[in-house]
Design an enzyme around this catalytic site. Structure first.
Site, PDB file in Angstrom:
ATOM      1  CG  ASP A   1      -1.665  -1.271   1.468  1.00  0.00           C
ATOM      2  OD1 ASP A   1      -2.076  -1.886   0.473  1.00  0.00           O
ATOM      3  OD2 ASP A   1      -1.851  -1.655   2.634  1.00  0.00           O
TER       4      ASP A   1
ATOM      5  CD  GLU B   1      -8.914  -2.740  -0.644  1.00  0.00           C
ATOM      6  OE1 GLU B   1      -9.345  -2.822   0.517  1.00  0.00           O
ATOM      7  OE2 GLU B   1      -8.181  -3.619  -1.142  1.00  0.00           O
TER       8      GLU B   1
HETATM    9  O1  FUB Z   1      -3.075  -3.552   3.631  1.00  0.00           O
HETATM   10  C1  FUB Z   1      -4.360  -3.824   4.114  1.00  0.00           C
HETATM   11  C2  FUB Z   1      -5.387  -3.505   3.097  1.00  0.00           C
HETATM   12  O2  FUB Z   1      -5.159  -4.269   1.927  1.00  0.00           O
HETATM   13  C3  FUB Z   1      -5.379  -2.096   2.602  1.00  0.00           C
HETATM   14  O3  FUB Z   1      -5.892  -1.165   3.517  1.00  0.00           O
HETATM   15  C4  FUB Z   1      -6.130  -2.269   1.360  1.00  0.00           C
HETATM   16  O4  FUB Z   1      -6.099  -1.190   0.488  1.00  0.00           O
HETATM   17  C5  FUB Z   1      -5.495  -3.507   0.789  1.00  0.00           C
HETATM   18  O5  FUB Z   1      -4.327  -3.222   0.078  1.00  0.00           O
END
Ligand code: FUB
Length: 338
Positions: A32, A239
């Site tokens: 991320d 997301e």
């Molecule tokens: O790293 C945990 C979660 O996985 C992140 O918050 C999301 O965007 C995904 O990459």
């Protein structure tokens, strides 16, 4: 304490291709990546993936991260520094578990680290921590940001000096539990023929620790001007929001989650609406796909992750590659090298 990467990146004089698509560091697992240029240097604010043995499920419990490390480099292709622990979950008074994807901003002579973590009731909220240095260490505020919820905050500074936070993530990120900014633990994911859940935005106050306005939804439209339905899960928001500006246009980019694409939509102001333009990173190795986009020395770069080092979805490694635009402002799609 500064810690050099255990395995320096291979570089050569023929350009960056050999360098690109290699993990930025291999001494820890990272994911991320939110990249920024501060004081002429690239700082990357990633999640720090750790093998805690938590069983895998659809809520992402296996992403059970405990701290953040910040990475930095003078230039893409140069040596990468891992600055060690910048913030530990045990020093966040309200935190329960799972430090997910962070971001950072600079204002008021201070660096702000924004992070999602579940509170002690297991509800994802967004917190902020401050430091005098971009690499930390960061000191967390005693409470989460009032009115902020779910995951994956990203803070964008517009040319007029205003800062906006974009946030949200469905499924394990719990955005489906928030309608009209109210929490409902029974909040459900949308059915295929229902309108897709939308990402959120709020302008930050001058103190960078609170919202200056109520949280709003961001509309993402197809080329006919219609909102996506949940059935459009290869295009709708899941997301990993990011905002950047290119030639005066606002580029809102995000992950489609269960279809694993990174896509973008463009608009004329920070709030949107944004019109869907296409995929810019096809699925990588591993379930998640999450990125940031920055300009450095006249080139554009995409920071992203995959699971090259581990082969395991929750033990990721961040990478960088060059991002190219076409004349009409569309982004040239990338098929990540494996
Ligand atoms: O790293 C945990 C979660 O996985 C992140 O918050 C999301 O965007 C995904 O990459």
């Amino acid at each position: 304490p500064e810690k050099a990467d255990a395995k320096p990146m291979p570089t050569d004089s023929t350009g960056m291709d050999r360098y690109l698509s290699q993990p930025l560091v291999s001494n820890i697992y990272t994911a991320d990546p939110s990249a920024h240029v501060f004081n002429g240097r690239i700082y990357v604010y990633p999640s720090h993936d750790t093998a805690t043995g938590t069983p895998e499920n659809d809520n992402g419990d296996h992403f059970n991260m405990m701290d953040y490390h910040i990475l930095s480099m003078d230039a893409v292709g140069g040596p990468v520094t891992d600055h060690g622990v910048a913030l530990d979950i045990k020093n966040i008074p309200w935190a329960g578990r799972q430090l997910w994807a962070p971001d950072a901003a600079f204002a008021n002579g201070t660096y702000y680290l924004y992070f999602p973590v579940k509170d002690k009731q297991d509800v994802f909220r967004i917190g902020v921590a401050t430091s005098a240095k971009p690499e930390g260490p960061f000191v967390a505020e005693k409470e989460p940001i009032k009115g902020a919820y779910s995951i994956d905050p990203t803070v964008f500074k517009d040319d007029d000096g205003k800062y906006y936070m974009y946030f949200g993530g469905i499924w394990g990120g719990q955005l489906q539990r928030w309608n009209n900014n109210k929490y409902d633990s029974a909040g459900k994911l949308r059915k295929p023929d229902e309108l897709a859940i939308l990402p959120r935005i709020a302008r930050l106050s001058a103190d960078m620790k609170s919202f200056a306005e109520p949280v709003k939804e961001i509309k993402i439209l197809d080329s006919a001007g219609n909102l996506f339905k949940e059935a459009n899960n290869d295009k709708r928001f899941f997301e990993a929001a990011w905002m950047h500006k290119y030639k005066g246009k606002y580029y809102f980019s995000y992950s489609t989650g269960d279809t694993h694409n990174l896509v973008y939509a463009t608009g004329d102001n920070p709030y949107g609406p944004f019109t869907y333009r296409g995929i810019f990173l096809y699925p990588v190795e591993g379930w998640t796909n999450h990125h940031s986009i920055i300009e450095k020395d006249g080139k554009w770069f995409l920071f992203y992750h995959d699971v090259q080092l581990s082969g395991k979805t929750h033990l990721r490694n961040v990478k960088v590659t060059e991002l190219k635009y076409n004349e009409d402002g569309t982004i040239q799609p990338i098929h990540a090298q494996k």
